[in-house]
Design a protein around this motif. Structure first.
Motif, short mmCIF file in Angstrom:
data_model
loop_
_atom_site.label_atom_id
_atom_site.label_comp_id
_atom_site.label_asym_id
_atom_site.label_seq_id
_atom_site.Cartn_x
_atom_site.Cartn_y
_atom_site.Cartn_z
N ASP A 5 0.79 -1.30 -0.10
CA ASP A 5 -0.02 -0.07 -0.01
C ASP A 5 0.90 1.36 0.20
O ASP A 5 0.67 2.38 -0.95
CB ASP A 5 -0.81 -0.02 1.32
N GLU A 6 2.00 1.31 1.06
CA GLU A 6 2.89 2.30 0.75
C GLU A 6 3.41 2.86 -0.42
O GLU A 6 3.71 3.69 -0.99
CB GLU A 6 3.73 2.53 2.09
N CYS A 7 3.85 1.58 -1.05
CA CYS A 7 4.66 1.65 -2.35
C CYS A 7 3.53 2.34 -3.34
O CYS A 7 4.02 3.16 -4.24
CB CYS A 7 5.09 0.31 -2.69
N LEU A 8 2.38 1.73 -3.45
CA LEU A 8 1.59 2.19 -4.48
C LEU A 8 1.07 3.78 -4.13
O LEU A 8 1.05 4.38 -5.27
CB LEU A 8 0.20 1.28 -4.39
N ARG A 9 1.03 4.06 -2.78
CA ARG A 9 0.58 5.39 -2.76
C ARG A 9 1.72 6.45 -3.19
O ARG A 9 1.51 7.55 -3.60
CB ARG A 9 0.42 5.67 -1.22
N ALA A 20 -1.79 2.84 -10.35
CA ALA A 20 -0.79 2.29 -10.00
C ALA A 20 -1.28 0.67 -9.37
O ALA A 20 -2.05 0.77 -8.88
CB ALA A 20 0.25 2.62 -9.12
N ALA A 21 -0.51 -0.38 -9.86
CA ALA A 21 -0.77 -1.81 -9.26
C ALA A 21 0.39 -2.53 -9.13
O ALA A 21 1.32 -2.36 -9.91
CB ALA A 21 -2.06 -2.35 -10.21
N SER A 30 -4.05 -8.98 -9.13
CA SER A 30 -3.79 -7.97 -8.68
C SER A 30 -3.39 -8.01 -7.00
O SER A 30 -4.61 -8.16 -6.31
CB SER A 30 -4.78 -6.75 -8.99
N LEU A 31 -2.22 -7.69 -6.54
CA LEU A 31 -2.19 -7.68 -4.91
C LEU A 31 -2.55 -6.35 -4.50
O LEU A 31 -2.42 -6.29 -3.13
CB LEU A 31 -0.60 -7.95 -4.77
N GLY A 32 -2.44 -5.24 -5.21
CA GLY A 32 -3.08 -4.06 -4.67
C GLY A 32 -3.11 -3.01 -6.01
O GLY A 32 -2.46 -3.45 -6.90
#
Length: 140
Positions: A5-9, A20-21, A30-32
């Motif tokens: 989540d932090e990476c995508l944000r 982003a995914a 998709s994992l996020g």
């Protein structure tokens, strides 16, 4: 080190970022994800991007060139590990799709898919930022 989540944000802080995914490239799951989804269907977008990611890895034309004396090119090394492809960049009329392969502690692999608006994004900056994000991403 950061989680999904932090990476995508953080990926969405890039100029021109639309979505982003993090996608598992064998199954296409998709994992996020965060932001918009190309085509509007998140599951279809993940599966189609995974198909492109698999194709790039599985086809021998993208393997590093080698000579009889070993890998070619200045300073080239064949470490025998990792994928032959690091990034896939797809350029459309209105955007960039950047797929960055990420080391995973399980069979299969994952990639970070960043969708950017072509008029607002800086592709070189995005590539550097996504490479950094992928290196810091922790998958447990």
């Amino acid at each position: 080190m950061s989680g999904i989540d932090e990476c995508l944000r953080e990926a969405m802080t890039l100029p021109g970022a639309r979505g982003a995914a993090l996608v598992e490239w064998i199954s296409g799951l998709s994992l996020g994800r965060v932001g918009e989804t190309p085509g509007g269907d998140p599951e279809a977008a993940a599966a189609e991007a995974a198909e492109l990611a698999r194709m790039a890895v599985e086809h021998g034309v993208f393997e590093p060139a080698e000579t009889l004396d070993g890998p070619s090119g200045p300073g080239a090394q064949d470490t025998g590990k990792g994928l032959p492809v690091e990034d896939v960049i797809l350029v459309t009329r209105t955007g960039y799709h950047l797929l960055r392969y990420v080391e995973a502690p399980f069979d299969g692999g994952v990639f970070l898919h960043l969708w950017l608006d072509r008029d607002q994004a800086n592709l070189a900056l995005a590539m550097r930022h996504v490479r950094d994000l992928a290196e810091r991403l922790v998958l447990v």
